[in-house]
Design a protein around this motif. Structure first.
Motif, PDB file in Angstrom:
ATOM      1  N   THR A  77       0.859  -1.180   0.000  1.00  0.00           N
ATOM      2  CA  THR A  77       0.000   0.000   0.000  1.00  0.00           C
ATOM      3  C   THR A  77       0.898   1.234   0.000  1.00  0.00           C
ATOM      4  O   THR A  77       1.843   1.317   0.795  1.00  0.00           O
TER       5      THR A  77
ATOM      6  N   ARG B 107       1.528   5.132   0.708  1.00  0.00           N
ATOM      7  CA  ARG B 107       1.054   6.194   1.586  1.00  0.00           C
ATOM      8  C   ARG B 107       1.638   7.543   1.151  1.00  0.00           C
ATOM      9  O   ARG B 107       2.724   7.607   0.575  1.00  0.00           O
ATOM     10  N   SER B 108       0.919   8.578   1.470  1.00  0.00           N
ATOM     11  CA  SER B 108       1.287   9.921   0.997  1.00  0.00           C
ATOM     12  C   SER B 108       2.328  10.581   1.879  1.00  0.00           C
ATOM     13  O   SER B 108       2.255  10.531   3.110  1.00  0.00           O
TER      14      SER B 108
ATOM     15  N   HIS C 124      -1.433  12.795  -4.835  1.00  0.00           N
ATOM     16  CA  HIS C 124      -1.638  11.929  -3.678  1.00  0.00           C
ATOM     17  C   HIS C 124      -3.125  11.633  -3.469  1.00  0.00           C
ATOM     18  O   HIS C 124      -3.497  10.509  -3.121  1.00  0.00           O
ATOM     19  N   GLU C 125      -3.966  12.642  -3.682  1.00  0.00           N
ATOM     20  CA  GLU C 125      -5.410  12.402  -3.594  1.00  0.00           C
ATOM     21  C   GLU C 125      -5.822  11.349  -4.622  1.00  0.00           C
ATOM     22  O   GLU C 125      -6.632  10.454  -4.333  1.00  0.00           O
TER      23      GLU C 125
ATOM     24  N   HIS D  89      -5.076   7.791  -3.636  1.00  0.00           N
ATOM     25  CA  HIS D  89      -6.066   7.238  -2.714  1.00  0.00           C
ATOM     26  C   HIS D  89      -7.343   6.862  -3.458  1.00  0.00           C
ATOM     27  O   HIS D  89      -7.979   5.839  -3.136  1.00  0.00           O
TER      28      HIS D  89
ATOM     29  N   LYS E 179      -6.536   3.612  -5.014  1.00  0.00           N
ATOM     30  CA  LYS E 179      -6.561   2.539  -4.015  1.00  0.00           C
ATOM     31  C   LYS E 179      -7.986   2.064  -3.782  1.00  0.00           C
ATOM     32  O   LYS E 179      -8.247   0.857  -3.711  1.00  0.00           O
TER      33      LYS E 179
ATOM     34  N   GLN F 263      -4.177   1.213  -7.349  1.00  0.00           N
ATOM     35  CA  GLN F 263      -3.148   2.091  -6.802  1.00  0.00           C
ATOM     36  C   GLN F 263      -1.751   1.743  -7.286  1.00  0.00           C
ATOM     37  O   GLN F 263      -0.964   2.626  -7.641  1.00  0.00           O
TER      38      GLN F 263
ATOM     39  N   TYR G  40     -10.496  12.803  -1.274  1.00  0.00           N
ATOM     40  CA  TYR G  40      -9.495  11.987  -0.591  1.00  0.00           C
ATOM     41  C   TYR G  40      -8.414  12.800   0.113  1.00  0.00           C
ATOM     42  O   TYR G  40      -7.425  12.229   0.585  1.00  0.00           O
TER      43      TYR G  40
ATOM     44  N   ASP H 281      -7.547  11.594   3.572  1.00  0.00           N
ATOM     45  CA  ASP H 281      -6.688  10.414   3.592  1.00  0.00           C
ATOM     46  C   ASP H 281      -5.216  10.804   3.435  1.00  0.00           C
ATOM     47  O   ASP H 281      -4.340  10.202   4.061  1.00  0.00           O
TER      48      ASP H 281
ATOM     49  N   ASP I 126      -2.278  10.144   6.231  1.00  0.00           N
ATOM     50  CA  ASP I 126      -0.979   9.523   5.957  1.00  0.00           C
ATOM     51  C   ASP I 126       0.161  10.388   6.480  1.00  0.00           C
ATOM     52  O   ASP I 126       1.133   9.881   7.050  1.00  0.00           O
TER      53      ASP I 126
END
Length: 221
Positions: free
Chosen positions: A39, A41-42, A104-105, A108, A111, A116, A163, A166, A170
């Protein structure tokens, strides 16, 4: 393996070491006999960067790090050379330095729609190799469509910043972990690995995480 090793990777899509680290980690996953679930992450390296930075990446590095353009160029040349060793082509003469929050949005969003990993690769290649703009919604929607995401849904999500919470979560988690630079790999919530380490380092960490899962605690008598 029915229960894959979980790897959370904090990175930025305009981080040259993140792309290099991605390739080295992917090589480790190929060598590791079990299953790995990744996964992304930002992590925004420079959230204050304008969407349309006026200047080249060398100008940006020079200004941000307080070094001469010549020193900045040496940094760019060095990382480009290392990228070549893992099969990547960096074309800094084409790069659009930008703000990455929308990217980054979008990651998500991807994902949530099961794309992703594909989008992460597409954004990195678009930025470092192709000279595509990854800071504007329309450009990002085009790239998202290329990996099979619904373009109209992407445009709506980015316009509404669906997002963004989210992304912020992160970043907050990165702060809680003490992450100050990327890439940063958290393996099975047991090990943190900072930087684009060698493939063997990642393989060893994956094996160690798997081995520790197999240890059965001895109950006190």
């Amino acid at each position: 393996m029915s229960n894959p090793i979980d790897v959370q990777i904090w990175s930025d899509v305009q981080c040259p070491w993140c792309y290099i680290g991605k390739r080295k980690f992917e090589a480790a996953v190929e060598q590791y006999p079990g299953e790995v679930r990744v996964t992304y992450r930002s992590f925004e390296l420079a959230p204050d960067t304008p969407v349309d930075f006026e200047g080249s990446p060398v100008d940006y590095l020079s200004q941000r790090k307080g070094i001469s353009p010549e020193q900045a160029q040496m940094m760019v040349d060095r990382v480009s050379g290392i990228a070549e060793t893992v099969g990547l082509e960096y074309h800094y003469d084409r790069i659009h330095q930008t703000n990455t929050v929308l990217a980054h949005e979008l990651l998500h969003f991807a994902k949530a729609h099961g794309k992703q990993v594909e989008l992460k690769e597409r954004l990195l290649r678009a930025y470092f190799t192709e000279g595509r703009h990854i800071g504007r919604a329309d450009d990002l929607a085009d790239l998202a469509a290329e990996v099979g995401l619904d373009r109209e849904a992407v445009v709506a999500a980015l316009a509404e910043h669906t997002y963004l919470p989210d992304v912020k979560a992160d970043m907050a988690q990165a702060l809680a972990y003490g992450i100050q630079g990327v890439p940063f790999f958290v393996i099975d919530d047991r090990y943190g690995i900072s930087g684009a380490q060698e493939t063997a380092t990642f393989v060893a960490a994956l094996r160690q995480a798997a081995a520790e899962r197999d240890v059965v605690p001895v109950e006190a008598s």
